[in-house]
Design an enzyme around this catalytic site. Sequence first.
Site, PDB file in Angstrom:
ATOM      1  N   ASP A   1      83.930  48.939  24.264  1.00 53.28           N
ATOM      2  CA  ASP A   1      84.319  47.789  23.441  1.00 53.28           C
ATOM      3  C   ASP A   1      84.165  48.150  21.952  1.00 53.28           C
ATOM      4  OD1 ASP A   1      85.103  45.280  22.672  1.00 53.28           O
ATOM      5  OD2 ASP A   1      83.502  44.199  23.677  1.00 53.28           O
TER       6      ASP A   1
ATOM      7  N   GLU B   1      83.122  34.836  20.073  1.00 53.34           N
ATOM      8  CA  GLU B   1      82.026  35.796  20.191  1.00 53.34           C
ATOM      9  C   GLU B   1      80.713  35.236  19.614  1.00 53.34           C
ATOM     10  OE1 GLU B   1      83.128  39.928  19.784  1.00 53.34           O
ATOM     11  OE2 GLU B   1      85.227  39.443  19.957  1.00 53.34           O
TER      12      GLU B   1
HETATM   13  C1  BGC Z   1      85.490  41.948  22.231  1.00 54.90           C
HETATM   14  C2  BGC Z   1      86.389  42.337  23.383  1.00 54.90           C
HETATM   15  C3  BGC Z   1      87.801  42.494  22.887  1.00 54.90           C
HETATM   16  C4  BGC Z   1      87.817  43.519  21.768  1.00 54.90           C
HETATM   17  C5  BGC Z   1      89.200  43.818  21.225  1.00 54.90           C
HETATM   18  C6  BGC Z   1      85.670  42.844  21.017  1.00 54.90           C
HETATM   19  O1  BGC Z   1      85.009  42.343  19.917  1.00 54.90           O
HETATM   20  O2  BGC Z   1      84.146  41.993  22.668  1.00 54.90           O
HETATM   21  O3  BGC Z   1      86.311  41.371  24.399  1.00 54.90           O
HETATM   22  O4  BGC Z   1      88.640  42.863  23.945  1.00 54.90           O
HETATM   23  O5  BGC Z   1      87.022  43.032  20.707  1.00 54.90           O
HETATM   24  O6  BGC Z   1      89.682  42.812  20.430  1.00 54.90           O
END
Ligand code: BGC
Length: 620
Positions: free
Chosen positions: A315, A510
């Site tokens: 990630d 998030e």
């Molecule tokens: C998130 C992921 C996401 C990725 C790409 C990250 O901050 O945890 O779930 O797929 O960003 O955008």
Amino acid sequence: MNKRAGIFIILVLALGAVSVFLSQEQKIFRAAIDPGYKDSRLSVEKRVINLLSQMTLDEKIGQMALVEKNSVHDIKDVPLYGLGGILSGAGGKPANNTPQGWLDMVTGYGEASRSSRLGIPVLYGVDAIHGHGNVPGATIFPHAIGLGAAHDRELVKKVAEATAEEVRATGIFWVFSPNLDAPEDIRWGRTYEAFSDDLEINADLGSAYVQGLQGAATDKVEMVATAKHYVGAGGMQWGSSSNKNFKIDQGTTKASEKTLREFYLPPFKAAVRAGVLSVMTGLNSWGDEKISANKYLITDILKKEIGFKGFVVSDWYGVYEIPGGEYTAAVTAINAGIDMVMLPYDYKTFIKNVEKAVRKGDIAEERINDAVVRILRAKFSVGLFEKTPEGNLEIIGSKEHRALAREAVSKSLVLLKNENQTLPLSSDVKRIFVAGSAAHNTGRQSGAWTIEWQGIDGNAIPGAISILEGIEKSAGSGTQIVYDANARFVADEDLADVGIAIVGEKPYAEGWGDNANPILSPEDLEIISLLRQTSKKLLVIIVSGRPLLLPDEMEQWDAIIAAWLPGSEGDGVAPVLFGKRSFSGKLPLPWPANLDQLPFSHEGKASDKTEPLFPKGFGL
Ligand code: BGC
């Protein structure tokens, strides 16, 4: 032999050795290309082997880099470094932010990648977690928690199919979804991204979602799906975040291996059985170690024990959360089994570091080959080498997809309370007052990951319809609908027959949504209380990404609905209110009575204290 002649001979020998060493790479580089891998009649595995045997070390390492599109400074770097993947993360939109603009942008990267020596196309990835949410005009489906409440496998499959169609129309063949996180603590800002805290619901709907996105056959898929976030992310502890801005997101999962295996692995196993082609590791730690550094979890369990044949992607910047500096972090992650690294910024240093690590023997070339085989397997399986952009942009936000989204909204509603025969609303009801922060706000009802990473608070989602507009559309001709966001209605002898307060959370994504006290805001409670005074019956609709703690005043509310984050089709709510459809949603996770109950640990400790306000599975 004099000294000079000696030095000369040593120099010649050294140069000879270097040229032998270099020539292996150069030999591959200069050899005529065997185009076998471009033959789509050959099996995926044959094509992978053929292509791999013609790749230089640099070309292989390039495939392992996943770069955020705004970090690709010059499009010529795409073929020059042979980048394996590009993604649109937060704000990764084209200058012309329209479906056509997206198609042009992605096609541009694709064409650039094909101009490299071997013409390996770049895999473009996007967070289409509730429809192609980045793209203005796309159908925005309910966030996963609403689909968990609907718990309808066929519906989820259709939602994923429709999402895949809209994504493909913009030339994209990789989606970072489904989310199988199983959140134990609703204070986490990502609760709504998961279907449920329940392993069976996650396994059932997660595998349906993979099938919907990818299509049936595993070596001829329509899209590369991503099961995320491997593993145990829903078990992170409050206050354990490694990010100073967050509380729980990017934190530590304390679960025992038994708990991980019992509650968190099964949905990933189900996704693997459904043929998922990529798995994303979480930003969480298990014990002292970041997941992306954990060879036992990634290589031993996921790849060997479960038999995952696709590629593991880390990630956002997650690899660099591993201590020891960029070189050590990259070496640790790749040796742990990460195949593609979401850098997402600096690819040049990464490529240099990994090349150095292979030359030094810190990473075995077999590990690199394994990673590239897995990445190429996904690329061939999705037909990336043959793809020409579909370009059927009219599918984006189409009538059919919006109708499907509306159905999903109706099925996701959970009726928590219904007294005094409040619902369904009778068709001859004379007067309805509608108020609240989420009544006429398509941004709020869509939540985050819509146009912007953090979403939009306001009516700025193109093509969307608000819950209020849906009520106006559904009400009978004899019903007067009066709307005031702040519930400043005049209380006279004409009380409303029904007051509908539509309230809830502002969008968040998030860790920015980590919330120590998830309650309705004082402003929302004020609106509800004003509406109570001017309405004979009061219905409260909660638009939120998680259960919210409810105040004692809820005793005076006649009916309560959890509507989650329904997305662009707010008119999926009204038919259920007016009894044209029945309520069928069930809580996909427990609705707590108070903060002390949190988390609802899978091991069952905290939740044993007292009963939740409404248990998982509840819904009238
Ligand atoms: C998130 C992921 C996401 C990725 C790409 C990250 O901050 O945890 O779930 O797929 O960003 O955008």
